[in-house]
Write a protein that holds these residues in place. Structure first.
Motif, PDB file in Angstrom:
ATOM      1  N   GLN A  23       3.787  -7.073  -6.332  1.00 47.76           N
ATOM      2  CA  GLN A  23       3.449  -5.691  -5.969  1.00 47.76           C
ATOM      3  C   GLN A  23       2.007  -5.318  -6.316  1.00 47.76           C
ATOM      4  O   GLN A  23       1.561  -4.219  -5.989  1.00 47.76           O
ATOM      5  CB  GLN A  23       4.418  -4.725  -6.672  1.00 47.76           C
ATOM      6  CG  GLN A  23       5.833  -4.774  -6.121  1.00 47.76           C
ATOM      7  CD  GLN A  23       6.572  -6.049  -6.462  1.00 47.76           C
ATOM      8  OE1 GLN A  23       6.521  -6.520  -7.596  1.00 47.76           O
ATOM      9  NE2 GLN A  23       7.266  -6.612  -5.482  1.00 47.76           N
ATOM     10  N   LEU A  26      -0.393  -3.610  -3.806  1.00 49.48           N
ATOM     11  CA  LEU A  26      -0.333  -2.178  -3.494  1.00 49.48           C
ATOM     12  C   LEU A  26      -1.411  -1.382  -4.223  1.00 49.48           C
ATOM     13  O   LEU A  26      -1.692  -0.239  -3.854  1.00 49.48           O
ATOM     14  CB  LEU A  26       1.047  -1.617  -3.857  1.00 49.48           C
ATOM     15  CG  LEU A  26       2.224  -2.159  -3.050  1.00 49.48           C
ATOM     16  CD1 LEU A  26       3.541  -1.655  -3.625  1.00 49.48           C
ATOM     17  CD2 LEU A  26       2.105  -1.756  -1.587  1.00 49.48           C
ATOM     18  N   THR A  29      -4.132   0.407  -2.310  1.00 51.64           N
ATOM     19  CA  THR A  29      -3.815   1.624  -1.553  1.00 51.64           C
ATOM     20  C   THR A  29      -3.328   2.753  -2.440  1.00 51.64           C
ATOM     21  O   THR A  29      -3.548   3.927  -2.129  1.00 51.64           O
ATOM     22  CB  THR A  29      -2.732   1.314  -0.495  1.00 51.64           C
ATOM     23  OG1 THR A  29      -3.136   0.172   0.272  1.00 51.64           O
ATOM     24  CG2 THR A  29      -2.504   2.501   0.439  1.00 51.64           C
ATOM     25  N   TYR A  30      -2.671   2.395  -3.532  1.00 49.20           N
ATOM     26  CA  TYR A  30      -2.048   3.390  -4.404  1.00 49.20           C
ATOM     27  C   TYR A  30      -2.609   3.291  -5.824  1.00 49.20           C
ATOM     28  O   TYR A  30      -3.182   2.275  -6.219  1.00 49.20           O
ATOM     29  CB  TYR A  30      -0.525   3.162  -4.459  1.00 49.20           C
ATOM     30  CG  TYR A  30       0.183   3.406  -3.152  1.00 49.20           C
ATOM     31  CD1 TYR A  30       0.685   4.658  -2.819  1.00 49.20           C
ATOM     32  CD2 TYR A  30       0.378   2.357  -2.251  1.00 49.20           C
ATOM     33  CE1 TYR A  30       1.340   4.876  -1.615  1.00 49.20           C
ATOM     34  CE2 TYR A  30       1.037   2.561  -1.041  1.00 49.20           C
ATOM     35  CZ  TYR A  30       1.517   3.824  -0.736  1.00 49.20           C
ATOM     36  OH  TYR A  30       2.161   4.029   0.454  1.00 49.20           O
ATOM     37  N   CYS A  32      -1.501   2.527  -9.006  1.00 55.33           N
ATOM     38  CA  CYS A  32      -0.336   1.836  -9.558  1.00 55.33           C
ATOM     39  C   CYS A  32      -0.383   1.794 -11.082  1.00 55.33           C
ATOM     40  O   CYS A  32      -1.374   1.337 -11.658  1.00 55.33           O
ATOM     41  CB  CYS A  32      -0.262   0.410  -9.014  1.00 55.33           C
ATOM     42  SG  CYS A  32       0.047   0.317  -7.232  1.00 55.33           S
ATOM     43  N   MET A 219       9.159  -6.170   0.432  1.00 52.14           N
ATOM     44  CA  MET A 219       7.867  -5.507   0.389  1.00 52.14           C
ATOM     45  C   MET A 219       7.648  -4.640   1.628  1.00 52.14           C
ATOM     46  O   MET A 219       7.055  -3.554   1.547  1.00 52.14           O
ATOM     47  CB  MET A 219       6.747  -6.543   0.253  1.00 52.14           C
ATOM     48  CG  MET A 219       6.617  -7.113  -1.155  1.00 52.14           C
ATOM     49  SD  MET A 219       6.178  -5.840  -2.390  1.00 52.14           S
ATOM     50  CE  MET A 219       4.518  -5.416  -1.869  1.00 52.14           C
ATOM     51  N   GLN A 220       8.132  -5.093   2.769  1.00 55.21           N
ATOM     52  CA  GLN A 220       7.996  -4.300   3.987  1.00 55.21           C
ATOM     53  C   GLN A 220       8.808  -3.006   3.880  1.00 55.21           C
ATOM     54  O   GLN A 220       8.327  -1.926   4.232  1.00 55.21           O
ATOM     55  CB  GLN A 220       8.450  -5.110   5.207  1.00 55.21           C
ATOM     56  CG  GLN A 220       8.307  -4.377   6.530  1.00 55.21           C
ATOM     57  CD  GLN A 220       6.861  -4.035   6.865  1.00 55.21           C
ATOM     58  OE1 GLN A 220       5.935  -4.733   6.455  1.00 55.21           O
ATOM     59  NE2 GLN A 220       6.657  -2.952   7.599  1.00 55.21           N
ATOM     60  N   LEU A 222       9.604  -1.510   1.146  1.00 54.37           N
ATOM     61  CA  LEU A 222       8.950  -0.661   0.159  1.00 54.37           C
ATOM     62  C   LEU A 222       7.757   0.059   0.770  1.00 54.37           C
ATOM     63  O   LEU A 222       7.600   1.278   0.589  1.00 54.37           O
ATOM     64  CB  LEU A 222       8.511  -1.489  -1.043  1.00 54.37           C
ATOM     65  CG  LEU A 222       7.759  -0.728  -2.145  1.00 54.37           C
ATOM     66  CD1 LEU A 222       8.614   0.400  -2.710  1.00 54.37           C
ATOM     67  CD2 LEU A 222       7.311  -1.678  -3.258  1.00 54.37           C
ATOM     68  N   ARG A 223       6.918  -0.658   1.482  1.00 54.11           N
ATOM     69  CA  ARG A 223       5.749  -0.027   2.113  1.00 54.11           C
ATOM     70  C   ARG A 223       6.169   1.112   3.037  1.00 54.11           C
ATOM     71  O   ARG A 223       5.591   2.208   2.999  1.00 54.11           O
ATOM     72  CB  ARG A 223       4.941  -1.069   2.890  1.00 54.11           C
ATOM     73  CG  ARG A 223       4.165  -2.058   2.030  1.00 54.11           C
ATOM     74  CD  ARG A 223       3.392  -3.023   2.920  1.00 54.11           C
ATOM     75  NE  ARG A 223       2.669  -4.041   2.182  1.00 54.11           N
ATOM     76  CZ  ARG A 223       1.460  -3.879   1.667  1.00 54.11           C
ATOM     77  NH1 ARG A 223       0.849  -2.709   1.788  1.00 54.11           N
ATOM     78  NH2 ARG A 223       0.864  -4.870   1.019  1.00 54.11           N
ATOM     79  N   GLU A 224       7.152   0.848   3.873  1.00 54.54           N
ATOM     80  CA  GLU A 224       7.597   1.864   4.834  1.00 54.54           C
ATOM     81  C   GLU A 224       8.199   3.070   4.120  1.00 54.54           C
ATOM     82  O   GLU A 224       7.977   4.219   4.527  1.00 54.54           O
ATOM     83  CB  GLU A 224       8.605   1.248   5.799  1.00 54.54           C
ATOM     84  CG  GLU A 224       8.002   0.208   6.728  1.00 54.54           C
ATOM     85  CD  GLU A 224       9.038  -0.495   7.576  1.00 54.54           C
ATOM     86  OE1 GLU A 224      10.255  -0.230   7.394  1.00 54.54           O
ATOM     87  OE2 GLU A 224       8.642  -1.308   8.443  1.00 54.54           O
ATOM     88  N   LEU A 226       7.529   4.146   1.021  1.00 53.85           N
ATOM     89  CA  LEU A 226       6.452   4.879   0.370  1.00 53.85           C
ATOM     90  C   LEU A 226       5.666   5.715   1.381  1.00 53.85           C
ATOM     91  O   LEU A 226       5.341   6.879   1.120  1.00 53.85           O
ATOM     92  CB  LEU A 226       5.514   3.915  -0.351  1.00 53.85           C
ATOM     93  CG  LEU A 226       6.079   3.119  -1.514  1.00 53.85           C
ATOM     94  CD1 LEU A 226       5.094   2.064  -1.977  1.00 53.85           C
ATOM     95  CD2 LEU A 226       6.458   4.041  -2.685  1.00 53.85           C
ATOM     96  N   GLU A 227       5.377   5.119   2.519  1.00 50.21           N
ATOM     97  CA  GLU A 227       4.612   5.835   3.544  1.00 50.21           C
ATOM     98  C   GLU A 227       5.405   7.040   4.075  1.00 50.21           C
ATOM     99  O   GLU A 227       4.840   8.108   4.293  1.00 50.21           O
ATOM    100  CB  GLU A 227       4.262   4.886   4.683  1.00 50.21           C
ATOM    101  CG  GLU A 227       3.213   3.833   4.322  1.00 50.21           C
ATOM    102  CD  GLU A 227       3.029   2.791   5.387  1.00 50.21           C
ATOM    103  OE1 GLU A 227       3.643   2.932   6.472  1.00 50.21           O
ATOM    104  OE2 GLU A 227       2.274   1.815   5.154  1.00 50.21           O
TER     105      GLU A 227
END
Length: 233
Positions: A23, A26, A29-30, A32, A219-220, A222-224, A226-227
């Protein structure tokens, strides 16, 4: 606009950034934050579980609000923090959550508790290495690696001090978007996930054993997630 915050809450093994190697990406972008729960320290002697202290650590890390991502036993303090301060938690992702106090009367969880509670009842009769070996054998069916470094020996001592997760004072998280990821290998975790799904959580069963969040699919998801629940910074 500041970066959105993600607070990562580890389980009973690795802690801090070491528990979230997949992770780390990330962080581009974030904002963390990779926490260390109460008693998890690379140098200081381990101490027993303190659920209240864990919750305080999580809430302080959230600051004015952000996403929570937790794994295994870390899901306990993450859920407790979300119950206490739901306004700070924009989304809650739980990977193989050991939230066993929610499902302790259901078959798979009850069987696990009956099996492992005997070990916890005898833990002060065992040295750290013996406890670790039996714990890993009961949960995963394989012998534990002998702790040879100081860090590994502290890890074994810490594990023996941890409170059984079915003793945590958990309740359902009100109104917080929640996603549960499981590996499909252990009925107990699927039982917890099904219970949480019945309360409104999204549940995705993936591969990856006890680390479904480390898979590409995890991970996909999770990304979706979060977005979809972001944009509140």
């Amino acid at each position: 606009m500041r970066q959105e915050r993600i607070v990562f809450v580890h389980g009973s093994g690795s802690f801090g950034a070491a528990a979230w190697r997949t992770q780390h990406v990330l962080a581009g972008t974030y904002d963390c934050l990779f926490l260390r729960r109460h008693g998890f320290d690379p140098v200081a002697p381990p101490v027993p579980t303190d659920f209240g202290a864990d919750v305080q650590i999580v809430v302080e890390a959230l600051g004015s609000g952000g996403h929570l991502v937790a794994a295994s036993q870390g899901a306990v303090s993450a859920m407790m923090a979300a119950v206490d301060r739901p306004e700070l938690v924009w989304s809650l992702t739980l990977a193989e959550p050991a939230c066993l106090s929610l499902t302790r009367e259901l078959p798979a969880t009850r069987t696990h508790i009956e099996l492992v509670s005997n070990l916890f009842a005898r833990r002060w009769e065992l040295d750290d290495e013996a406890f670790l070996s039996e714990f890993v054998s009961l949960l995963y069916g394989v012998p534990a690696t002998r702790p040879v470094t100081a860090l590994a020996r502290r890890g074994a001592a810490r594990l023996k001090l941890q409170a059984p997760p079915w003793e945590a004072p958990l309740s359902i998280v009100p109104g917080v978007p929640t996603m549960v990821l499981t590996g499909g290998w252990e009925p107990m975790y699927e039982e917890v996930a099904a219970f949480l799904a019945s309360t409104g959580a999204a549940h995705h069963q993936l591969g990856g054993g006890h680390k479904p969040l480390d898979t590409p699919e995890g991970m996909q998801y999770l990304r979706e997630f979060l977005e979809h629940h972001g944009g509140k910074a």
